[in-house]
Design an enzyme around this catalytic site. Structure first.
Site, mmCIF file in Angstrom:
data_model
loop_
_atom_site.group_PDB
_atom_site.id
_atom_site.type_symbol
_atom_site.label_atom_id
_atom_site.label_comp_id
_atom_site.label_asym_id
_atom_site.label_seq_id
_atom_site.Cartn_x
_atom_site.Cartn_y
_atom_site.Cartn_z
ATOM 1 N N LYS A 44 1.025 -1.280 -0.071
ATOM 2 C CA LYS A 44 -0.019 0.046 0.065
ATOM 3 C C LYS A 44 0.800 1.181 -0.043
ATOM 4 O O LYS A 44 2.082 1.173 0.213
ATOM 5 C CB LYS A 44 -1.008 -0.043 1.349
ATOM 6 C CG LYS A 44 -0.176 0.022 2.515
ATOM 7 C CD LYS A 44 -1.118 -0.183 3.747
ATOM 8 C CE LYS A 44 -0.218 -0.380 5.160
ATOM 9 N NZ LYS A 44 -1.243 -0.847 6.319
ATOM 10 N N TYR A 281 15.240 30.181 7.684
ATOM 11 C CA TYR A 281 13.976 30.742 8.297
ATOM 12 C C TYR A 281 13.996 31.046 9.833
ATOM 13 O O TYR A 281 14.178 29.648 10.517
ATOM 14 C CB TYR A 281 12.692 30.084 7.871
ATOM 15 C CG TYR A 281 12.446 30.512 6.311
ATOM 16 C CD1 TYR A 281 12.634 31.619 5.773
ATOM 17 C CD2 TYR A 281 12.142 29.201 5.630
ATOM 18 C CE1 TYR A 281 12.464 31.565 4.210
ATOM 19 C CE2 TYR A 281 11.661 29.317 4.274
ATOM 20 C CZ TYR A 281 11.929 30.571 3.527
ATOM 21 O OH TYR A 281 11.648 30.466 2.250
#
Ligand SMILES: *Cc1c(COP(=O)(O)O)cnc(C)c1O
Length: 405
Positions: A44, A281
């Site tokens: 999956k 940042y």
């Protein structure tokens, strides 16, 4: 699924190398742990980020006779022409919502899961239209408290309804199954409780006349540590990719497993900066003195967890470095401590760990998550590059060769 051709140069920025020999060896190691059971390789979420079709083929080459997915769309994609998944391999999926696609699954010979009466009603209607029976596994909730049918009256109703549909030729009850909540915490009391309730719910269904092909409950940690959970079929996912389900379960090497994915990037820049220089940042990192900074061209858009800002490990020229400050959408910085490997030097974020590099488990620890999430979230912008494709026959020597160098 990740089998598209990468645009020119894409893998120069960054790549996730997938060692399919490791996938095959892992499946063999798992089969040795569960010699009495068939093996369903769970592929999956695009094979936990490794590429569903390529890993499915490798798992089948190593003896997996079932493939498991969450969504029906994932299962149907494996059944589509050209994936190389042989017809005799069973494909099962379990995450159904009203509306199906039941009929497509029936026509493609995909095994479905039924956890409640709404699903039984929809699948029998689709089987009537398709003119052939659905192959269905009845799912018991033995304690996970997620999908599946509650024990008692609900289970009795589902079993009776499924038997009626079977008698009408609309259904073949191919499996009885459940899922464990705490198998990755060996010794957790819920494990024996769930196994005991599973045996009861199976016995009830069989007592009413259900004759399943397979009974199954074992995920990776149960396959590795709980022989009494193996029944007829085991359903490992994360262990197929060589990653341990949890630190409590152990490290991959304890079970003869080897991580299949190596994630690396090419440094986009190396530059000298003075001390006191804010980095990325919000300036959460400030250089402690004159140093060199390396720019790694991967960010949270590529699945690098922002929660690993200031903590994620990266191997550059034989040395572990740490993410300096914030991980941004497309890039982050490492402090190279004065070394200058030059732009283009390889930064290895994680791999099997036996060449000095960090592992997905190390990133999971840095980000406060599990290694499943680290590998599964590697984004589609990162090309998958397959190593050791094709079953060369002489697999004994294969594990170390060409794997991600
Ligand atoms: C994902 C999943 C698995 C595989 O779990 P792992 O812990 O990765 O081995 C097995 N069964 C079900 C129902 C799942 O959803």
């Amino acid at each position: 699924m990740n089998e598209t051709v990468a645009p020119p140069g894409a893998e120069l920025r960054a790549r996730a190398e997938i060692d399919l020999a490791a996938v095959r060896a892992n499946v063999r190691a798992l089969r040795e742990r569960a010699p009495g059971a068939a093996l369903m390789a769970v592929v999956k979420a695009d094979g936990y980020g490794h590429g569903a079709a390529a890993c499915a083929r490798a798992a089948v080459e190593a003896g997996a006779t079932w493939l498991g997915t969450a969504t029906p769309q994932e299962a149907l994609a494996l059944r589509a022409p050209g994936t190389g998944v042989p017809d005799h391999v069973r494909v099962m999926c379990w995450l159904w919502t009203p509306g199906g696609p039941w009929r497509e699954a029936i026509e493609a010979g995909v095994d479905v899961s039924l956890g409640g009466m709404w699903a039984l009603e929809e699948v029998t209607r689709a089987a009537r239209l398709a003119g052939r029976p659905a192959r269905a596994h009845l799912k018991a909730d033995t304690g996970l408290g997620r999908g599946g049918c509650q024990p008692g009256e609900d289970w009795a109703e589902l079993v009776a309804g499924a038997l009626r549909a079977e008698a009408e030729g609309l259904l073949r009850i191919t499996g009885l199954w459940s899922h464990l909540a705490c198998a990755d915490e060996p010794g957790h009391p819920s494990i024996v409780a769930q196994l005991s309730l599973f045996r009861e719910m199976v016995a009830y269904a069989e007592g009413r006349g259900v004759d399943p092909e397979v009974r199954h409950i074992a995920n990776s940690p149960a396959t590795l540590t709980l022989p009494e959970s193996h029944f007829d079929l085991v359903r490992p996912g994360i262990a197929v990719y060589g990653v341990s389900p949890s630190p409590e379960t152990g490290v991959p090497a304890d079970f003869g497993l080897r991580p299949a994915m190596t994630l690396s990037a090419s440094l986009a820049l190396v530059k000298r900066v003075p001390g006191g220089h804010g980095v990325s940042y919000a300036h959460h990192y400030v250089t402690p003195g004159a140093t060199t900074l390396g720019l790694v061209p991967l960010g949270y858009a590529d699945g690098i967890p922002r929660h690993a800002s200031s903590s994620g490990p990266v191997l550059v020229e034989g040395k572990w470095r740490t993410v300096a400050g914030r991980i941004a959408m497309d890039q982050f910085v490492v402090d190279l401590g004065g070394d200058d490997p030059g732009a283009g030097a390889r930064a290895v974020l994680f791999g099997p760990g036996d060449r000095g590099e960090p592992t997905a488990a190390d990133w999971a620890q840095a980000a406060g998550t599990i290694a499943y999430e680290i590998v599964t979230r590697i984004g589609s912008r990162v090309p998958r590059v397959y190593r050791n494709e094709g079953n060369e026959g002489n697999e004994g020597n294969e594990g170390n060769e060409g794997s991600g160098r």
